[in-house]
Write a protein that holds these residues in place. Sequence first.
Motif, PDB file in Angstrom:
ATOM      1  N   PRO A 301     -26.695  -8.658 -55.735  1.00 46.33           N
ATOM      2  CA  PRO A 301     -25.490  -9.350 -55.259  1.00 46.33           C
ATOM      3  C   PRO A 301     -24.792 -10.211 -56.305  1.00 46.33           C
ATOM      4  O   PRO A 301     -23.599 -10.476 -56.182  1.00 46.33           O
ATOM      5  N   GLN A 321     -23.890  -3.545 -50.749  1.00 46.31           N
ATOM      6  CA  GLN A 321     -23.982  -4.880 -51.335  1.00 46.31           C
ATOM      7  C   GLN A 321     -24.135  -6.011 -50.311  1.00 46.31           C
ATOM      8  O   GLN A 321     -24.370  -7.144 -50.692  1.00 46.31           O
ATOM      9  N   GLN A 334     -14.773  -7.216 -56.831  1.00 49.57           N
ATOM     10  CA  GLN A 334     -16.068  -6.909 -57.447  1.00 49.57           C
ATOM     11  C   GLN A 334     -15.903  -6.481 -58.900  1.00 49.57           C
ATOM     12  O   GLN A 334     -16.730  -6.810 -59.760  1.00 49.57           O
ATOM     13  N   TYR A 356     -16.580 -13.689 -54.794  1.00 49.39           N
ATOM     14  CA  TYR A 356     -15.902 -12.504 -54.280  1.00 49.39           C
ATOM     15  C   TYR A 356     -14.962 -12.899 -53.145  1.00 49.39           C
ATOM     16  O   TYR A 356     -15.172 -13.915 -52.469  1.00 49.39           O
ATOM     17  N   TYR A 376     -16.873 -14.809 -50.385  1.00 48.09           N
ATOM     18  CA  TYR A 376     -18.272 -14.395 -50.436  1.00 48.09           C
ATOM     19  C   TYR A 376     -18.938 -14.936 -51.699  1.00 48.09           C
ATOM     20  O   TYR A 376     -18.287 -15.152 -52.722  1.00 48.09           O
ATOM     21  N   ALA A 378     -23.037 -14.646 -53.828  1.00 45.17           N
ATOM     22  CA  ALA A 378     -24.299 -13.906 -53.918  1.00 45.17           C
ATOM     23  C   ALA A 378     -25.397 -14.668 -53.199  1.00 45.17           C
ATOM     24  O   ALA A 378     -25.673 -15.837 -53.512  1.00 45.17           O
ATOM     25  N   ILE A 383     -24.779  -9.879 -50.839  1.00 45.99           N
ATOM     26  CA  ILE A 383     -23.584 -10.707 -50.824  1.00 45.99           C
ATOM     27  C   ILE A 383     -23.385 -11.243 -49.414  1.00 45.99           C
ATOM     28  O   ILE A 383     -23.497 -10.505 -48.429  1.00 45.99           O
TER      29      ILE A 383
END
Length: 420
Positions: A301, A321, A334, A356, A376, A378, A383
Amino acid sequence: MKLQRRTFLASVSAASAVMAAPPVLGQARPRVVVIGGGSGGGTVARYIAKDSDGAVDVTLIEPTKRYYTCYFSNLYLGGFWGYDALGHGYEGIAAAGVNVVHDWAIGVDRDARTVTLASGASVPYDKLVVAPGIDFVDNAVPGWDVTKQSLMPHAYKSGTQVQLLKNQIENMRDGGTFCMVAPPNPYRCPPGPGERVSMVAHMLSESNPTAKILVVDPKENFSKQALFEEGWAKHYPGMVTRIGPDFGGANVEVRPDAMEVVIDGQVEKVDVCNVIPAQKAGKIAELAGLTNDAGWAPVTPSDMRSTMDENVFVLGDAAQQGAMPKSGFSANSQAKVVANVVRGELTGSRIFPARYSNTCWSLIATDDGVKVGASYEAGENQIESVSSFISQTGEEADLRRQTYEESIGWYNGIVADIFG
């Protein structure tokens, strides 16, 4: 916030300036090969090339010379967007210093670090980015395979399938039936089928108002369901019927030659049928040994690195992911993380923590736009969403119009960001 091309590009240009690094001198340039020239692959190739200022040798392998986006293709169906406006060439990516090779990647030797092309050529790499989009799961819909796509189009990859589907709808008999066989999760563009139903309904309401739309859906619920169902009742009353799994939506067979759909044993005669099968990562990801039993390519992620190979990254629709939907916005987001990581590992430039984002806009009717999105980060294993938003039912017409205008600004901005 009203998103326009200018503000979209200003934000990404500022990020690029922060991450810019001087070229490495006195050694052979490290080599990056990118497979797939869509929202993910095009972005990562262009960003690595331009932000490394020539320090990295970047090759983009993409069979088509003009890429047609899947996003906004539903608006083409509805008459709100031109087909030519969906198409984008690779001149801008080449101008950024990318070697664009129009060929098919048909194999990857991860031990030798080479990509084999259909022409017979072999392209070496130090880092490989795989962004092949989707393919369809064999036998996902009994009676349908790609040999039947001219009779029952999927129109869920870029290209002429959407033109074929539009032509079929335009030539439906008066009072005929359009059927959509919707896909199971996970699939490209979660709100896409709902928006497609909306745009087909808009088209039929103007040219064939007694026509009916039948949606056969294996899922209990679907993205933006309340928004779409509110819009269908308001703009297209009595036109759309959805059959979910409780009533046989997960037990479907099609007979393309007879134009029949069999729902839980009951035969329905239809005039046009849009079959959107279950999906998996693009074929080259499987050939490269990057996919799991579910057909997707698992990644870490924090950097979209393949869990199968530390020198390979997979992004966009093909990647497994976590919480991010499979969308053009997600792939573009990404790609910038991957570009930063790859350039950092090859040139020593600074690598930033992954951040993200995604937004998916949909058009229900004229000036009736809605959206869903999230930010988002990690997590430990995937993710994860850290904040989200969605349009609300009952919104004022002016807000819905602004949302639609925002989507146009986003489209113009993102294709400029990808293709230059």
